[in-house]
Design a protein around this motif. Structure first.
Motif: not given
Ligand SMILES: O=c1ccn([C@@H]2O[C@H](COP(=O)(O)O)[C@@H](O)[C@H]2O)c(=O)[nH]1
Length: 237
Positions: A15, A17, A39, A65, A67, A121, A123-125, A161, A195, A213-217
């Motif tokens: 991701a 971001d 992403k 993404d 949403k 999507v 339920v948001l994680t 998702v 999360q 999907v992996v963002g911050r790590p």
């Molecule tokens: O339910 C959801 C839907 C989307 N996301 C997105 O994924 C990445 C996760 O980033 P991390 O840094 O790995 O937490 C982020 O862009 C969210 O918008 C989600 O986390 N959960």
């Protein structure tokens, strides 16, 4: 439509971001070749818009993404506006209901065989049972994910998702048909941050995720390319 990944690094979606287009381009260049898809989410799209999608697409297929969640006519119009950007995947909130999902599917089909994968999507994680209850849903996250997933797939979503904690349930109940794209993934020892429903990359794939999907790590690592490569090395084929 983008094909399901065979395994390994192709399963990984970093991701990107950031609100800084130059940084996004640098991340995309560094991560291409170590992942299957990149992403672009709300932060980058709100900051830089369509040029950000074009810039990232130069390096890898883009998961856009955003949403989408609005009345069916508006979501269909948004989809039509996004199609010229040629995203490989687009998200909308299943909570918008079956008419909204169906309208989005009709709009996406204008792109023909090259259309984006339409992902609902659930339920948001970031939400645990208490956060879900605060929205008026007394069921567990898993029960609500399954309810929304069934509805969205019946209405025309190509995939879902969900968190890694519901992936096995969705595979068992819905079979191999829907693509499962799974955020909330954390390599062992990584901070969860906001999360709430997490698992490791290998656990997510073992549970049935097609893509993780992996963002911050990755983006917060001193060497994002090395972080992505080390996650990809844990992913089964
Ligand atoms: O339910 C959801 C839907 C989307 N996301 C997105 O994924 C990445 C996760 O980033 P991390 O840094 O790995 O937490 C982020 O862009 C969210 O918008 C989600 O986390 N959960």
């Amino acid at each position: 439509m983008i094909a399901r990944p065979a395994g390994g690094a192709a399963r990984l979606i970093p991701a990107i971001d950031t609100g800084d287009l130059a940084r996004a381009e640098a991340l995309a260049a560094a991560l291409a070749g170590r992942c299957g898809v990149l992403k672009v989410g709300l932060e980058l799209f709100c900051a830089a818009g369509a040029p950000a999608v074009a810039a990232v697409t130069r390096h890898a297929p883009v998961f856009l993404d955003l949403k989408l969640h609005d009345i069916p006519n508006t979501v269909a119009g948004a989809l039509r506006s996004l199609l010229p950007l040629r995203p490989a995947m687009v998200t909308l909130h299943a909570g918008g209901g079956p008419a909204m999902v169906a309208a989005a599917r009709d709009a996406a089909e204008r792109a023909g065989a090259d259309r984006p994968l339409l992902l609902a999507v659930t339920v948001l994680t970031s939400m645990d049972a208490a956060a879900l209850a605060a929205t008026g849903v007394a069921d567990s996250p898993a029960a609500q994910v399954l309810r929304l997933a069934r509805m969205a797939v019946a209405a025309g979503a190509d995939g879902l998702v969900c968190s890694p904690q519901e992936a096995a349930l969705l595979r068992a109940e819905l079979g191999p048909g829907p693509a499962l794209v799974v955020p909330g993934v954390r390599p062992a020892g990584s901070a969860a941050g906001d999360q709430a429903r997490t698992a490791t990359p290998a656990e997510a794939v073992a549970a049935g995720a097609d893509w993780i999907v992996v963002g911050r790590p990755i983006t917060g690592a001193a060497d994002p390319a090395a972080a992505a490569a080390s996650i990809a090395a844990t992913l089964p084929g």
